[in-house]
Design an enzyme around this catalytic site. Structure first.
Site, short mmCIF file in Angstrom:
data_model
loop_
_atom_site.label_atom_id
_atom_site.label_comp_id
_atom_site.label_asym_id
_atom_site.label_seq_id
_atom_site.Cartn_x
_atom_site.Cartn_y
_atom_site.Cartn_z
N HIS A 199 -9.67 1.01 5.05
CA HIS A 199 -8.39 1.29 5.74
C HIS A 199 -8.65 2.28 6.87
O HIS A 199 -9.45 3.20 6.73
CB HIS A 199 -7.38 1.86 4.74
CG HIS A 199 -5.99 1.84 5.29
ND1 HIS A 199 -5.56 2.76 6.22
CD2 HIS A 199 -4.95 1.00 5.07
CE1 HIS A 199 -4.30 2.48 6.55
NE2 HIS A 199 -3.91 1.41 5.87
N GLY A 239 2.40 2.37 10.87
CA GLY A 239 3.34 3.47 10.74
C GLY A 239 4.01 3.86 12.04
O GLY A 239 4.64 4.91 12.14
N GLU A 241 -5.43 -4.89 10.50
CA GLU A 241 -4.44 -3.84 10.69
C GLU A 241 -4.73 -3.11 11.99
O GLU A 241 -5.56 -2.18 12.02
CB GLU A 241 -4.50 -2.84 9.52
CG GLU A 241 -4.15 -3.43 8.18
CD GLU A 241 -3.55 -2.39 7.24
OE1 GLU A 241 -2.54 -2.70 6.62
OE2 GLU A 241 -4.07 -1.26 7.17
N GLY A 261 4.97 1.26 4.77
CA GLY A 261 6.30 1.85 4.61
C GLY A 261 7.30 0.97 3.86
O GLY A 261 8.01 1.43 2.97
N GLU A 284 -7.00 4.70 7.90
CA GLU A 284 -6.75 6.12 7.55
C GLU A 284 -7.98 6.72 6.88
O GLU A 284 -8.28 7.90 7.05
CB GLU A 284 -5.49 6.23 6.68
CG GLU A 284 -4.24 5.99 7.52
CD GLU A 284 -3.05 5.40 6.78
OE1 GLU A 284 -3.03 5.44 5.53
OE2 GLU A 284 -2.13 4.90 7.45
N SER A 321 3.38 -2.03 10.42
CA SER A 321 4.83 -2.07 10.65
C SER A 321 5.43 -3.44 10.32
O SER A 321 6.35 -3.91 11.00
CB SER A 321 5.17 -1.65 12.08
OG SER A 321 4.74 -0.32 12.31
N LYS A 379 0.13 4.23 -0.24
CA LYS A 379 -0.50 5.41 0.37
C LYS A 379 -0.26 6.63 -0.53
O LYS A 379 -0.13 6.46 -1.76
CB LYS A 379 -0.03 5.60 1.81
CG LYS A 379 -0.23 4.31 2.63
CD LYS A 379 -0.07 4.49 4.11
CE LYS A 379 -0.29 3.13 4.80
NZ LYS A 379 -0.22 3.23 6.25
N ASN A 389 0.88 -1.17 0.00
CA ASN A 389 0.00 0.00 0.00
C ASN A 389 0.92 1.22 0.00
O ASN A 389 1.50 1.54 1.04
CB ASN A 389 -0.90 -0.03 1.24
CG ASN A 389 -1.74 1.22 1.37
OD1 ASN A 389 -1.77 2.06 0.46
ND2 ASN A 389 -2.44 1.35 2.50
P1 13P Z 1 2.93 0.40 7.71
O1 13P Z 1 3.46 -0.88 7.15
O2 13P Z 1 3.65 1.62 7.22
O3 13P Z 1 2.78 0.35 9.21
O4 13P Z 1 1.43 0.58 7.13
C1 13P Z 1 0.57 -0.49 7.20
C2 13P Z 1 -0.64 -0.15 6.42
O5 13P Z 1 -1.40 0.72 6.78
C3 13P Z 1 -0.88 -0.89 5.18
O6 13P Z 1 -2.16 -0.65 4.67
#
Ligand code: 13P
Length: 255
Positions: free
Chosen positions: A98, A176, A170, A238, A100, A216, A11, A9
């Site tokens: 998600h 993150g 998640e 990430g 976010e 993460s 983002k 992802n």
């Molecule tokens: P990270 O791997 O950066 O923690 O993000 C996870 C995520 O939100 C994947 O959709």
């Protein structure tokens, strides 16, 4: 029995040129690494989707996906992108639910269920995310929260339709932050999710649904996470922005 999926992802990262160059690197590095029931999905910003879908042609185990689509089929919704428009780029997946989107854009279960329906109607496979906040974990509400997210977002689907759903656990507190759920914490929730699917549909549907872990995830912790019985891969934020890290995670299934 069920597919092992490593999905990236991206983002809201990477300009057009950076995205094309990262995807080209990924394709070159993974094309001989994914086999059998393994699958790689890259969910990019909309601007990259058509070009990377072209690059993925001829690689049946590498697919592309969007990170969102709108809850209406077409019309005067300035700035939004429909599921059918995503399909027209060659992408075959879409991340929905998600945290976010839930937190920053106020997306609730009802809206998400409409998005899921339209995505399926357009031939996309939703990667539907669930997960609790730190407060919900610490107050032992996480099972209830996840059950409610499943009920509101995807459990209205028929058996047949549900077979096109991929789930991702998640935990919000792990996204993150560098804090990863331990393999035991993640396995506990993944087993719970599979039980909920079995209770709502049946054991066969539960056994064939891929449930990914996200939060993460990196080349160091992926082997322990992916070796858990109910974890079928990862949704990587990430670490999906670095070709080497992402491909290391893909290769966990070959080790
Ligand atoms: P990270 O791997 O950066 O923690 O993000 C996870 C995520 O939100 C994947 O959709």
């Amino acid at each position: 029995m069920r597919r092992k999926i490593v999905a990236g992802n991206w983002k809201m990262n990477l300009d057009y040129q950076q995205g094309i160059s990262l995807f080209s690197e990924i394709i070159n590095m993974v094309k001989d690494e994914v086999r059998g029931d393994q699958h790689v999905v890259v969910c990019s910003p909309f601007i990259h989707l058509h070009a990377i879908s072209q690059l993925a042609k001829g690689h049946p185990r590498v697919s592309t996906g969007a990170q969102n689509c709108y809850a209406e089929a077409a019309g005067a919704y300035t700035g939004e992108i429909s599921a059918a428009q995503v399909t027209s780029t060659g992408a075959t997946y879409v991340i929905l639910g998600h945290s976010e989107r839930r937190i920053y854009f106020g997306e609730d279960g009802y809206l998400l269920s409409k998005k899921v329906d339209l995505a399926l109607k357009s031939g996309l496979s939703p990667i539907f995310c669930v997960g609790e906040t730190l407060e919900e974990r610490e107050s032992d509400q996480y099972f209830d929260v996840i059950r409610q997210q499943l009920e509101a977002g995807v459990f209205h689907l028929s058996n047949e339709a549900f077979k096109n759903i991929i789930l991702a656990y998640e935990p919000v507190w792990a996204i993150g932050t560098g804090l990863t759920a331990s393999p035991q914490q993640a396995q506990e929730v993944h087993a719970f999710i599979r039980n909920e699917i079995a209770a709502h549909y049946n054991q066969e549907v539960a056994d064939s649904t891929s449930v990914l872990y996200g939060g993460s995830c990196n080349p160091g912790n992926a082997p322990d996470l992916f070796s858990q019985a109910d974890i079928d891969g990862g949704l990587i934020g990430g670490a999906s922005l670095k070709s080497r890290d992402f491909v290391e995670i893909v290769k966990v299934y070959n080790a």
